[in-house]
Design an enzyme around this catalytic site. Structure first.
Site, mmCIF file in Angstrom:
data_model
loop_
_atom_site.group_PDB
_atom_site.id
_atom_site.type_symbol
_atom_site.label_atom_id
_atom_site.label_comp_id
_atom_site.label_asym_id
_atom_site.label_seq_id
_atom_site.Cartn_x
_atom_site.Cartn_y
_atom_site.Cartn_z
ATOM 1 N N HIS A 10 0.830 -1.215 0.000
ATOM 2 C CA HIS A 10 0.000 0.000 0.000
ATOM 3 C C HIS A 10 0.866 1.269 0.000
ATOM 4 O O HIS A 10 2.047 1.235 0.363
ATOM 5 C CB HIS A 10 -0.932 0.007 1.210
ATOM 6 C CG HIS A 10 -0.206 0.054 2.531
ATOM 7 N ND1 HIS A 10 0.345 1.208 3.051
ATOM 8 C CD2 HIS A 10 0.055 -0.926 3.435
ATOM 9 C CE1 HIS A 10 0.904 0.955 4.216
ATOM 10 N NE2 HIS A 10 0.755 -0.340 4.470
ATOM 11 N N GLU A 57 -1.997 -7.193 7.503
ATOM 12 C CA GLU A 57 -0.617 -7.049 7.965
ATOM 13 C C GLU A 57 -0.367 -7.934 9.182
ATOM 14 O O GLU A 57 -1.315 -8.430 9.830
ATOM 15 C CB GLU A 57 -0.331 -5.571 8.288
ATOM 16 C CG GLU A 57 1.089 -5.241 8.735
ATOM 17 C CD GLU A 57 2.171 -5.647 7.731
ATOM 18 O OE1 GLU A 57 2.218 -6.843 7.357
ATOM 19 O OE2 GLU A 57 2.989 -4.791 7.346
#
Length: 437
Positions: free
Chosen positions: A13, A87
């Site tokens: 990202h 994550e």
């Protein structure tokens, strides 16, 4: 197992609000993209605009989902959220500023920094759990329909995806860097028998929206190696074995100049070259531009660079070869005069010499050494850096003028951290596109 080749493009990202202030994110979902992160995602979209992806998987966390939306743009197929792509779970660490982590958790935070696979918090081993999740993700990704797949996730989980695809364990955590909106490409080829896990090749690692050479990332490096593949020759264009007297063609000359311009962002203490004319010429181009840094406005004083030729960096000696057409297929006949084992041993000796040469550069403003050689030799150097076996020689692809950056946060005798592999964005129109197989 897979039945047909697949290409998987991993993207981290863009910069998030918590990245910007240095807050530990983990799998928390409070951060969003900053304006810079939106721009990075748009740059990655442009980088991948030529690829007609068949599917898009993304982390459910807002920062990754928004990055995926920007890159996916107007493509008609729906994006798929996969929880295992979130994550790494860092439990009590999540939400803390990094200095708060040091103050509150002391020894545990130090363990997280220097021995992450064995780091324990709240009764969990976060890195080991992440590796299991990454393996589960590959089952989902590779069983999907289509030959080109986009995956948008995070730093740690993308590292785990790259490592598990190659069969590497959790101790490789933090050795395969993933920067904001960095693009990593993996190619999977089915086995000849049709059974078992596919062959995996790392096409490129961490191709970032901005040049990676001086940008850093991860822990600050005390010294650095930049590996550069020489510019194009007729044999690299035709994909034939090279000759030891082969020079660069016009494309190679342009590529070497572009690479020299990219490396203006670093002060090269030494340049090492293989003995082939194409490597020597590429190294000379880099040295010429380095020493003209003051004239080019990149430095206030001239730079003086020592260029050395290392015999250990010579390309594999292919011996006699000839090409012939048989039944409408091109057959390449080789009589090797050097074994792969000998090449592997040569590369190991070269790696020891190169890392030792960094000893005198540590802590100086010229803490970077540049190495110019053929793709086969540089691939072997990377494998030695990662402490892999000779069997991994076919697991990495490198294009002409491709650049690899290896940082040494703990000094020349410590582990090398691969900041990027096969970076080619600096070549512009003379690069092999990211999306071309």
């Amino acid at each position: 197992s897979i039945q047909a080749p697949k290409r998987v493009v991993l993207v981290r990202h863009g910069q998030s609000t918590w990245n910007e202030v240095g807050r530990i994110q983990g799998s928390s979902d409070f951060a969003v993209l900053t304006p810079k992160g939106e721009i990075q995602a748009e740059t990655s979209r442009q980088m991948l605009i030529g690829d007609s992806f068949d599917a898009c998987f993304h982390s459910p966390l807002a920062r990754a989902k928004r990055t995926a939306e920007i890159i996916w743009a107007a493509r008609p197929r729906p994006m798929l959220s996969v929880d295992d792509l979130r994550e790494i779970d860092l439990y009590a660490f999540q939400g803390l500023m990094k200095n708060e982590g040091k103050q509150r958790y002391g020894d545990a935070y130090r363990k997280w920094q220097i021995d992450a696979p064995n780091f324990v918090i709240d009764g969990h081993f976060p890195v080991r759990e992440l590796w299991v999740r990454a393996q589960n993700c590959w089952s989902r990704i590779l069983s999907s329909q289509g030959s080109s797949i986009l995956v948008v996730a995070h730093n740690a989980v993308n590292q785990a995806l790259v490592a598990t695809a190659a069969g590497l364990g959790p101790h490789y955590f933090r050795q395969l860097l993933q920067s904001n909106c960095g693009v990593t490409v993996l190619d999977f080829t089915p086995r000849f028998s049709g059974d078992g896990p596919p062959y995996t090749c790392l096409d490129r690692l961490n191709q970032t929206p901005s040049p990676p050479v001086a940008a850093g990332g991860g822990r600050k490096a005390r010294c650095c190696l930049v590996l550069v593949c020489h510019g194009a020759t007729e044999s690299t264009v035709q994909r034939f074995p090279s000759s030891d007297k082969e020079t660069m063609n016009m494309l190679g000359v342009i590529q070497s100049r572009k690479t020299a311009e990219l490396l203006l962002d670093v002060r090269a203490g030494n340049i090492f070259s293989g003995p082939q004319p194409c490597s020597v010429s590429t190294a000379a181009s880099i040295a010429e531009v380095q020493e003209a840094a003051d004239c080019l406005g990149a430095d206030c004083v001239p730079r003086y660079v020592e260029v050395q030729t290392l015999p250990e960096l010579d390309d594999m000696n292919w011996g006699a070869w000839q090409a012939s057409f048989s039944h409408s297929r091109l057959t390449l006949c080789l009589k090797l005069s050097e074994s792969l084992s000998h090449l592997w041993e040569r590369a190991g000796n070269a790696w020891k010499k190169l890392t030792l040469s960094l000893k005198d550069l540590e802590g100086t403003e010229n803490s970077t050494a540049v190495v110019v050689a053929h793709e086969t030799v540089l691939t072997a150097l990377l494998a030695h850096c990662l402490d892999l076996s000779q069997a991994f020689l076919g697991s990495f692809r490198l294009d002409t003028a491709g650049v690899c950056v290896i940082d040494f946060p703990d000094g020349y005798s410590g582990k090398g951290v691969v900041r990027c592999w096969n970076y080619t964005a600096h070549l512009g129109r003379w690069a092999v596109p990211v999306t071309r197989p």
